[in-house]
Design a protein around this motif. Sequence first.
Motif, PDB file in Angstrom:
ATOM      1  N   TYR A  86      -5.237 -33.981 -16.598  1.00 53.56           N
ATOM      2  CA  TYR A  86      -4.558 -32.718 -16.855  1.00 53.56           C
ATOM      3  C   TYR A  86      -4.644 -31.751 -15.678  1.00 53.56           C
ATOM      4  O   TYR A  86      -3.664 -31.082 -15.347  1.00 53.56           O
ATOM      5  CB  TYR A  86      -5.158 -32.075 -18.112  1.00 53.56           C
ATOM      6  CG  TYR A  86      -4.450 -30.802 -18.521  1.00 53.56           C
ATOM      7  CD1 TYR A  86      -3.078 -30.806 -18.759  1.00 53.56           C
ATOM      8  CD2 TYR A  86      -5.147 -29.609 -18.670  1.00 53.56           C
ATOM      9  CE1 TYR A  86      -2.412 -29.646 -19.132  1.00 53.56           C
ATOM     10  CE2 TYR A  86      -4.492 -28.443 -19.050  1.00 53.56           C
ATOM     11  CZ  TYR A  86      -3.129 -28.461 -19.267  1.00 53.56           C
ATOM     12  OH  TYR A  86      -2.478 -27.316 -19.632  1.00 53.56           O
ATOM     13  N   GLU A  87      -5.803 -31.695 -15.020  1.00 53.54           N
ATOM     14  CA  GLU A  87      -5.971 -30.725 -13.916  1.00 53.54           C
ATOM     15  C   GLU A  87      -4.861 -30.902 -12.888  1.00 53.54           C
ATOM     16  O   GLU A  87      -4.424 -29.940 -12.263  1.00 53.54           O
ATOM     17  CB  GLU A  87      -7.306 -30.900 -13.156  1.00 53.54           C
ATOM     18  CG  GLU A  87      -8.539 -31.037 -13.980  1.00 53.54           C
ATOM     19  CD  GLU A  87      -8.762 -32.503 -14.340  1.00 53.54           C
ATOM     20  OE1 GLU A  87      -8.390 -32.838 -15.479  1.00 53.54           O
ATOM     21  OE2 GLU A  87      -9.260 -33.277 -13.523  1.00 53.54           O
ATOM     22  N   LEU A  88      -4.443 -32.165 -12.675  1.00 49.96           N
ATOM     23  CA  LEU A  88      -3.391 -32.393 -11.674  1.00 49.96           C
ATOM     24  C   LEU A  88      -2.008 -32.179 -12.269  1.00 49.96           C
ATOM     25  O   LEU A  88      -1.174 -31.489 -11.690  1.00 49.96           O
ATOM     26  CB  LEU A  88      -3.509 -33.809 -11.106  1.00 49.96           C
ATOM     27  CG  LEU A  88      -4.792 -34.104 -10.334  1.00 49.96           C
ATOM     28  CD1 LEU A  88      -4.795 -35.517  -9.794  1.00 49.96           C
ATOM     29  CD2 LEU A  88      -4.956 -33.132  -9.169  1.00 49.96           C
ATOM     30  N   VAL A 113       0.225 -33.695 -21.690  1.00 52.12           N
ATOM     31  CA  VAL A 113       1.596 -33.195 -21.821  1.00 52.12           C
ATOM     32  C   VAL A 113       1.686 -31.909 -21.016  1.00 52.12           C
ATOM     33  O   VAL A 113       0.939 -30.965 -21.255  1.00 52.12           O
ATOM     34  CB  VAL A 113       1.949 -32.930 -23.296  1.00 52.12           C
ATOM     35  CG1 VAL A 113       3.358 -32.368 -23.416  1.00 52.12           C
ATOM     36  CG2 VAL A 113       1.828 -34.211 -24.105  1.00 52.12           C
ATOM     37  N   PRO A 114       2.577 -31.891 -20.024  1.00 54.16           N
ATOM     38  CA  PRO A 114       2.663 -30.682 -19.211  1.00 54.16           C
ATOM     39  C   PRO A 114       3.147 -29.500 -20.043  1.00 54.16           C
ATOM     40  O   PRO A 114       3.945 -29.684 -20.966  1.00 54.16           O
ATOM     41  CB  PRO A 114       3.679 -31.043 -18.125  1.00 54.16           C
ATOM     42  CG  PRO A 114       4.297 -32.325 -18.509  1.00 54.16           C
ATOM     43  CD  PRO A 114       3.557 -32.915 -19.652  1.00 54.16           C
ATOM     44  N   PRO A 123       9.992 -29.198 -22.840  1.00 54.83           N
ATOM     45  CA  PRO A 123       9.520 -30.274 -23.705  1.00 54.83           C
ATOM     46  C   PRO A 123       9.749 -31.656 -23.074  1.00 54.83           C
ATOM     47  O   PRO A 123      10.549 -31.781 -22.148  1.00 54.83           O
ATOM     48  CB  PRO A 123      10.394 -30.130 -24.960  1.00 54.83           C
ATOM     49  CG  PRO A 123      11.620 -29.421 -24.508  1.00 54.83           C
ATOM     50  CD  PRO A 123      11.217 -28.554 -23.338  1.00 54.83           C
ATOM     51  N   ILE A 124       9.026 -32.664 -23.573  1.00 52.03           N
ATOM     52  CA  ILE A 124       9.278 -34.032 -23.087  1.00 52.03           C
ATOM     53  C   ILE A 124       9.622 -34.957 -24.260  1.00 52.03           C
ATOM     54  O   ILE A 124       9.474 -36.168 -24.171  1.00 52.03           O
ATOM     55  CB  ILE A 124       8.108 -34.598 -22.250  1.00 52.03           C
ATOM     56  CG1 ILE A 124       6.793 -34.652 -23.053  1.00 52.03           C
ATOM     57  CG2 ILE A 124       7.911 -33.821 -20.974  1.00 52.03           C
ATOM     58  CD1 ILE A 124       5.757 -35.560 -22.396  1.00 52.03           C
ATOM     59  N   ASP A 125      10.093 -34.346 -25.350  1.00 53.83           N
ATOM     60  CA  ASP A 125      10.421 -35.153 -26.533  1.00 53.83           C
ATOM     61  C   ASP A 125      11.447 -36.257 -26.234  1.00 53.83           C
ATOM     62  O   ASP A 125      11.345 -37.371 -26.767  1.00 53.83           O
ATOM     63  CB  ASP A 125      10.931 -34.248 -27.664  1.00 53.83           C
ATOM     64  CG  ASP A 125      12.125 -33.397 -27.242  1.00 53.83           C
ATOM     65  OD1 ASP A 125      12.039 -32.772 -26.162  1.00 53.83           O
ATOM     66  OD2 ASP A 125      13.133 -33.358 -27.957  1.00 53.83           O
ATOM     67  N   LEU A 126      12.409 -35.957 -25.369  1.00 47.04           N
ATOM     68  CA  LEU A 126      13.439 -36.975 -25.085  1.00 47.04           C
ATOM     69  C   LEU A 126      12.855 -38.139 -24.283  1.00 47.04           C
ATOM     70  O   LEU A 126      13.241 -39.298 -24.478  1.00 47.04           O
ATOM     71  CB  LEU A 126      14.613 -36.357 -24.327  1.00 47.04           C
ATOM     72  CG  LEU A 126      15.350 -35.219 -25.048  1.00 47.04           C
ATOM     73  CD1 LEU A 126      16.379 -34.564 -24.123  1.00 47.04           C
ATOM     74  CD2 LEU A 126      16.039 -35.733 -26.309  1.00 47.04           C
TER      75      LEU A 126
END
Length: 431
Positions: A86-88, A113-114, A123-126
């Motif tokens: 996550y840090e990156l 999840v960014p 979002p990254i749902d797609l």
Amino acid sequence: MLEVARILGGVPLKGEVRAAGAKNAALPLMAASLLSAETVTLRGVPDLSDVRFMAEILRHLGASAESPEPGVWRIRAAQVSHRTPYELVRKMRASVCLLGALVGRLGRAEMAVPGGCVIGPRPIDLHLRGLESLGCRVTLEAGAVSVDATAARGGEVDMGGPMGSTVLGTANLVMAAALTRGSTRVLNAAREPEVSDLCDLLRKMGARVSGDGTATIEVEGVPSLGGADHAIIADRIEAGTYLAAGAITGGDVTVRGAEAAHLGAFLGRLEAAGVEIFHGPGFVRARGLPRRGVDVVTEPHPGFPTDLQAQFMAVQLMAPGVTTVTEKVYPHRFMHVAELQRMGADIRLDGAVATVHGGRPLSGAPVMASDLRASAALILAGLAATGETWVQRLYHLDRGYEKFKERLRGLGADVVRLPQSEMPSSLRAED
Ligand code: EPU
């Protein structure tokens, strides 16, 4: 060290500038290097903080990523780990395009999840729905997504969403499908030139991909991919920004390396505004001030790009008349409006529509950059304003424009970068 830009407006920009390689091609192409255990050499890679950061993430994942000479990156991923911390990831949202590469190469991936960013929710749902359509098992827990592609096989994947297709989502799906057995059809695929550039690299690596540039991309999975040597396409958004700098100052700017075909909607709007446009193989030129206002609506490619919305709004301020800017990709991407207003711009914002009352003089002011494209728009406005404009939080600009100050100075602009401590403290909004 924090830096600020000081712009003294009023100089019509004239001359030639060369566009760098596209940031938004470079990042997914660097990620795609993970799909092979052999060396991938990328050329024309822009020197940007986002690129250096992507290289750092690749190294963290076990790859070697070196730049033996300016513009060239050599990436070799003999071993790859499936876990991206996550840090990156949180520092650069575009790192989400590692997901497809890891799924393709390793059959599994784990990534935080960014979060959203200043231009709105991201979002990254797609992306996840697409991977599920390939038969991947996707689980979300404690802010991280895990993808297990053990049962993955080709299938039909729809990348369409409420805002149209997704660029990095399409990139992820194509990368994952390249090494997934069976045939995949990606429907409602993003048609951006950067997606085609990725597909070009994948083909050089041995992938079987076709249809990019249209709304349906077909991928026939292969067991493994090899190395490749690939030159990245020119940055159409950077090119558009320099053309906008020419137009806003009533100058005459030629961008070498720019592809007019990648900038169709943007050039069409500049021309409709009365800016003269000339283009030929490997160059685009813009001459003169906008003489009349034109409306713009941002849309996925080949529509007007959201990444040129802020810069075009600055240009609209020069043209007499009332025009609108409608943001259909990122309806909240209007952080530049309040700063432009501080320079005397008459812009009214109502939801995703900004109404611009153009043809009024701008006056230089201390302003604050909020994101990459907003920073460029504020500098453009400063070039057209009377007096001095100071832009703080310049690090946003460095994420996406290589040597912006130098290139503008090459066109005659009076712009300097200074340590923030040298900005008069009475003008500084923060230290
Ligand atoms: N969206 C969803 N669900 C998803 C993915 C996207 O609803 O799963 C929505 C987004 O919220 C947005 C729209 O779809 O409203 C389009 O987002 P997209 O996924 O296409 O954006 P992206 O792929 O994350 C890339 C560029 C952006 C550029 C957009 C749109 C890179 C590294 N980034 O982002 O570039 O604005 O496409 O063209 O390629 C920039 O360079 O300044 C920049 C922000």
